[in-house]
Design an enzyme around this catalytic site. Structure first.
Site, PDB file in Angstrom:
ATOM      1  N   LYS A   1       0.678  -1.244   0.148  1.00 27.21           N
ATOM      2  CA  LYS A   1      -0.011   0.047  -0.075  1.00 27.21           C
ATOM      3  C   LYS A   1       1.068   1.242  -0.016  1.00 27.21           C
ATOM      4  O   LYS A   1       1.673   1.236   0.948  1.00 27.21           O
ATOM      5  CB  LYS A   1      -0.786   0.022   1.173  1.00 27.21           C
TER       6      LYS A   1
HETATM    7  O1  G3P Z   1      -7.832   1.723   5.355  1.00 26.64           O
HETATM    8  C1  G3P Z   1      -8.046   3.142   5.495  1.00 26.64           C
HETATM    9  C2  G3P Z   1      -9.540   3.254   5.996  1.00 26.64           C
HETATM   10  O2  G3P Z   1     -10.330   2.644   5.463  1.00 26.64           O
HETATM   11  C3  G3P Z   1      -9.716   4.301   6.742  1.00 26.64           C
HETATM   12  O3  G3P Z   1     -11.010   4.467   7.423  1.00 26.64           O
HETATM   13  O4  G3P Z   1     -12.531   5.099   9.104  1.00 26.64           O
HETATM   14  O5  G3P Z   1     -10.127   5.641   9.556  1.00 26.64           O
HETATM   15  O6  G3P Z   1     -11.599   7.077   7.605  1.00 26.64           O
HETATM   16  P1  G3P Z   1     -11.364   5.673   8.210  1.00 26.64           P
END
Ligand code: G3P
Length: 217
Positions: free
Chosen positions: A83
């Site tokens: 990633k």
């Molecule tokens: O993997 C990255 C991601 O899905 C972030 O999610 O909820 O931290 O914005 P969030």
């Protein structure tokens, strides 16, 4: 639509995996912090449980360092997707690592143009963040739809991995739009099974069953 689990919580991933609901896993530095585990150890353990792509994120900022980190992460297991962030150096690293045959997930995507240029750089997955756009009163789902249109217009093979999925409605809308993959925390995936009328209906059935005085076993 494929389901990836957005987590580095091994027991939670294993529970969903046993039900056949895990097509892959995504992690990031914040999720590694939350797990309290060593990135190399926990990533390797996840790869031993899940057969689909497991995203492990580089933390360097320059392309040469990202490439070195990416190669080290990719050496953990054959199902690692490296990633990289959607920066100019991240795109350089994407080009090199995908050219070496590694899966690459380009993350922190917030615009169609970013998704377009990541596809040009050979990304296996593009990760647009739905919830974080909603957080600033933009429409994350519109972005998924726009990327779908652009990729289909030109037949790009990069898979749309809708990330920052916070709700069951996000999952439903991504499926309707045609995202290739959603990645969501275990709790959101489990919530897909819930419906208030299911609970209500079951309660009534059990009340009526008790009145029959019968037993099945
Ligand atoms: O993997 C990255 C991601 O899905 C972030 O999610 O909820 O931290 O914005 P969030």
């Amino acid at each position: 639509m494929k389901f990836f689990v957005d987590s580095a919580d091994v027991p939670a991933i294993a529970e969903l995996n046993d039900l056949g609901m895990v097509d892959g896993v995504t992690t990031n530095p914040s999720l590694i912090l939350k797990s309290g585990r060593d990135i190399l150890e926990v990533t390797k353990e996840i790869c031993s449980i899940v057969s689909g792509p497991v995203s492990a994120e580089v933390v360097a900022l320059t392309a040469p360092e990202m490439i070195a980190e990416g190669r080290k992460l990719a050496a953990l297991a054959p199902n690692i997707a490296v990633k990289v962030p959607l920066t100019w150096d991240g795109l350089k690293a994407c080009k090199v690592l995908s050219g070496e045959g590694f899966m690459v997930n380009v993350t922190l995507c917030f615009s169609v143009n970013q998704a377009l240029i990541a596809a040009k750089a050979g990304a296996t997955f593009i990760s647009p963040f739905v919830g974080r756009l909603d957080d600033i009163n933009l429409d994350g789902l519109d972005l998924i739809g726009d990327i779908r249109t652009v990729y289909d217009n030109y037949d790009y093979k990069t898979q749309i991995l809708a990330a920052s999925i916070r709700t069951a409605n996000h999952v439903k809308d991504c499926a309707l739009i045609g995202a290739d993959v959603i990645t969501a925390p275990p709790g959101v995936i489990k919530s897909l099974a819930s419906h208030v009328l299911t609970d209500k209906g079951l309660e009534q059935f059990l009340k009526d069953w008790a009145k029959t005085g019968q037993k099945i076993l």
